[in-house]
Design an enzyme around this catalytic site. Structure first.
Site: not given
Length: 100
Positions: A34, A38, A69
């Site tokens: 991730y 990014k 989240t």
């Protein structure tokens, strides 16, 4: 940006805002893929900004902080720095008329 930049150049300029994450800047553990993706968005944005500034085109990155989240909560429990950082609960988006 593949399609936007040529149109903006013909139109005399514009602005692009790409969304990355604070993970691109902090490199948290437990989120290698991730954070790398990014970071790629952040790097692409920087290069696009340099390459297109002469055409009156701004290119920026929005890097939101940690949001509570389902993806982040389990990771936050394992990483001491994230345990000390309050997570912002994910809420509904505001409409344009509600922006202050």
């Amino acid at each position: 940006m593949k399609y936007e930049l040529p149109m903006m150049k013909r139109g005399g300029g514009g602005a692009i805002c790409n969304t990355a994450s604070v993970a691109a800047l902090t490199g948290p553990g437990g989120m290698c893929a991730y954070a790398a993706s990014k970071c790629g968005v952040h790097g692409l944005t920087r290069v696009a900004a340099i390459e297109n500034s002469a055409h009156n085109i701004r290119v920026n990155t929005l890097a939101p902080g940690w949001t509570e989240t389902p993806m982040v909560v389990p990771i936050a429990l394992k990483i001491p720095a994230l345990r000390r950082t309050p997570l912002q609960p994910f809420r509904r988006s505001a409409g344009a008329s509600q922006a202050k």
